[in-house]
Design a protein around this motif. Structure first.
Motif, short mmCIF file in Angstrom:
data_model
loop_
_atom_site.label_atom_id
_atom_site.label_comp_id
_atom_site.label_asym_id
_atom_site.label_seq_id
_atom_site.Cartn_x
_atom_site.Cartn_y
_atom_site.Cartn_z
N SER A 108 0.81 -1.21 0.00
CA SER A 108 0.00 0.00 0.00
C SER A 108 0.85 1.28 0.00
CB SER A 108 -0.96 0.01 1.20
OG SER A 108 -1.95 -0.99 1.01
N PHE A 109 2.15 1.14 0.16
CA PHE A 109 3.10 2.24 -0.02
C PHE A 109 4.42 1.61 -0.46
CE2 PHE A 109 1.84 1.61 4.38
CZ PHE A 109 3.00 1.18 5.03
N PRO A 110 4.47 1.15 -1.73
CA PRO A 110 5.55 0.29 -2.20
C PRO A 110 6.93 0.91 -2.26
CG PRO A 110 4.12 0.92 -4.02
CD PRO A 110 3.45 1.40 -2.77
N ASN A 111 7.06 2.20 -2.22
CA ASN A 111 8.38 2.82 -2.30
C ASN A 111 8.93 3.24 -0.94
OD1 ASN A 111 8.72 2.68 -5.16
ND2 ASN A 111 7.11 4.22 -5.31
N LEU A 112 8.19 2.96 0.13
CA LEU A 112 8.60 3.37 1.47
C LEU A 112 8.96 2.15 2.31
CD1 LEU A 112 8.78 5.77 3.52
CD2 LEU A 112 6.40 5.23 4.13
N LEU A 113 10.07 2.23 3.04
CA LEU A 113 10.47 1.21 4.00
C LEU A 113 10.35 1.82 5.39
CD1 LEU A 113 13.65 -0.14 2.18
CD2 LEU A 113 11.37 -1.19 2.25
N VAL A 114 9.93 0.98 6.37
CA VAL A 114 9.71 1.46 7.73
C VAL A 114 10.43 0.50 8.70
CG1 VAL A 114 7.98 2.03 9.47
CG2 VAL A 114 7.44 2.32 7.04
N ARG A 115 11.26 1.05 9.57
CA ARG A 115 11.98 0.24 10.56
C ARG A 115 11.02 -0.07 11.71
NH1 ARG A 115 16.40 -2.78 9.99
NH2 ARG A 115 17.48 -3.05 11.96
N VAL A 116 10.79 -1.38 11.96
CA VAL A 116 9.88 -1.83 13.00
C VAL A 116 10.51 -2.98 13.78
CG1 VAL A 116 7.82 -1.18 11.67
CG2 VAL A 116 8.69 -3.53 11.53
N GLN A 117 9.88 -3.32 14.90
CA GLN A 117 10.22 -4.53 15.65
C GLN A 117 9.05 -5.50 15.52
OE1 GLN A 117 11.09 -3.66 19.74
NE2 GLN A 117 13.23 -3.23 19.29
N ARG A 118 9.38 -6.78 15.37
CA ARG A 118 8.36 -7.84 15.31
C ARG A 118 8.83 -9.01 16.18
NH1 ARG A 118 3.85 -5.83 12.58
NH2 ARG A 118 4.44 -4.87 10.63
N HIS A 119 7.86 -9.77 16.67
CA HIS A 119 8.14 -10.96 17.46
C HIS A 119 8.84 -12.00 16.59
CE1 HIS A 119 5.72 -9.45 20.79
NE2 HIS A 119 4.87 -9.04 19.86
N CYS A 120 9.80 -12.72 17.16
CA CYS A 120 10.58 -13.71 16.40
C CYS A 120 9.76 -14.94 16.04
CB CYS A 120 11.81 -14.13 17.19
SG CYS A 120 13.00 -12.79 17.37
N SER A 121 8.81 -15.30 16.88
CA SER A 121 7.99 -16.48 16.61
C SER A 121 6.58 -16.25 17.15
CB SER A 121 8.61 -17.74 17.23
OG SER A 121 8.70 -17.60 18.63
N LEU A 122 5.66 -17.10 16.69
CA LEU A 122 4.26 -16.94 17.10
C LEU A 122 3.50 -18.24 16.85
CD1 LEU A 122 2.43 -16.69 14.26
CD2 LEU A 122 3.57 -14.49 14.21
N THR A 123 2.32 -18.31 17.42
CA THR A 123 1.36 -19.36 17.09
C THR A 123 0.11 -18.68 16.58
OG1 THR A 123 2.26 -20.81 18.79
CG2 THR A 123 0.08 -21.37 17.92
N LEU A 124 -0.32 -19.09 15.40
CA LEU A 124 -1.48 -18.51 14.73
C LEU A 124 -2.57 -19.56 14.64
CD1 LEU A 124 -2.18 -15.83 13.09
CD2 LEU A 124 -1.79 -17.26 11.07
N THR A 125 -3.78 -19.21 15.07
CA THR A 125 -4.93 -20.07 14.83
C THR A 125 -5.76 -19.43 13.73
OG1 THR A 125 -6.26 -19.00 16.55
CG2 THR A 125 -4.98 -20.94 17.22
N TYR A 126 -6.33 -20.27 12.86
CA TYR A 126 -7.10 -19.75 11.74
C TYR A 126 -7.91 -20.88 11.11
CZ TYR A 126 -3.67 -21.94 8.61
OH TYR A 126 -2.89 -22.85 7.95
N ARG A 127 -8.73 -20.50 10.14
CA ARG A 127 -9.46 -21.47 9.33
C ARG A 127 -8.95 -21.39 7.90
NH1 ARG A 127 -13.71 -23.95 11.70
NH2 ARG A 127 -14.48 -23.06 13.63
N ASP A 128 -9.03 -22.51 7.19
CA ASP A 128 -8.65 -22.51 5.78
C ASP A 128 -9.89 -22.39 4.91
OD1 ASP A 128 -9.85 -25.07 5.59
OD2 ASP A 128 -7.92 -26.12 5.67
N GLU A 129 -9.71 -22.47 3.59
CA GLU A 129 -10.84 -22.26 2.68
C GLU A 129 -11.87 -23.39 2.71
OE1 GLU A 129 -7.23 -22.82 -0.07
OE2 GLU A 129 -7.57 -22.79 2.07
N GLN A 130 -11.56 -24.49 3.42
CA GLN A 130 -12.57 -25.54 3.65
C GLN A 130 -13.20 -25.41 5.04
OE1 GLN A 130 -9.46 -26.67 1.99
NE2 GLN A 130 -10.72 -26.20 0.21
N TRP A 131 -12.88 -24.32 5.74
CA TRP A 131 -13.37 -24.00 7.09
C TRP A 131 -12.78 -24.93 8.15
CZ3 TRP A 131 -15.01 -19.37 7.77
CH2 TRP A 131 -15.65 -19.01 8.94
N LYS A 132 -11.67 -25.58 7.82
CA LYS A 132 -10.98 -26.43 8.78
C LYS A 132 -10.10 -25.56 9.67
CE LYS A 132 -7.74 -30.25 9.14
NZ LYS A 132 -6.64 -30.95 8.49
#
Length: 165
Positions: A97-121
């Protein structure tokens, strides 16, 4: 089919909105949304030489949907960050959404994500790979109306992307 011109750009108020969950009854719409996300991401890759993931609100689809395509396509519906590591890394983040701009940020090194897939699993995905963990956090933020510009480490954390040769 949506195209690069449909991509919402920095400053569009919709990018700052919290998205609604995808309802199970909306599953028939997901394939079309994913096709649009895939198409726009491919156009970004062709024009700017980057792009590993895109969130539905970047195309004005105000739903909790993420599309990743690194080595294979992954559709993530209604994700939740179940856990995040205390350890963080810094990086120069980019965004379609702003392809020519870079932004210095901090992010967590690891995570656990819960979600559903396109079969609703349901899935629980433990992500310990740093570049992937960072990407998921970036796209997840989009679903909550948070841009990496809002996570900048400080006011000097912005730079222009070098022009591809």
């Amino acid at each position: 089919m949506k195209h690069l011109d449909d991509l919402l750009l920095l400053g569009d108020p919709r990018l700052y909105e919290t998205c609604e969950p995808v309802l199970e009854s909306e599953l028939p719409l997901v394939a079309g949304w994913v096709a649009d996300l895939h198409n726009v991401m491919e156009e970004i890759r062709a024009k700017y030489q980057f792009g590993r993931g895109i969130a539905a609100p970047q195309l004005g689809i105000m739903k909790r949907l993420i599309y990743l395509n690194i080595d294979r396509p992954i559709v993530i519906i209604n994700p939740e960050l179940a856990t995040v590591s205390n350890e963080k890394n810094e990086l120069w983040d980019d965004c379609m959404s702003f392809p020519n701009l870079l932004v210095r940020v901090q992010r967590h090194c690891s995570l656990t994500l819960t979600y559903r897939d396109e079969q609703w699993k349901s899935h629980a995905w433990e992500v310990t790979d740093w570049p992937l963990s960072e990407l998921i956090q970036h796209e997840y933020d989009h679903l909550n109306g948070v841009l990496c510009t809002m996570r900048a480490i400080n006011e000097q954390s912005f730079r222009w992307r070098p022009t591809p040769s």
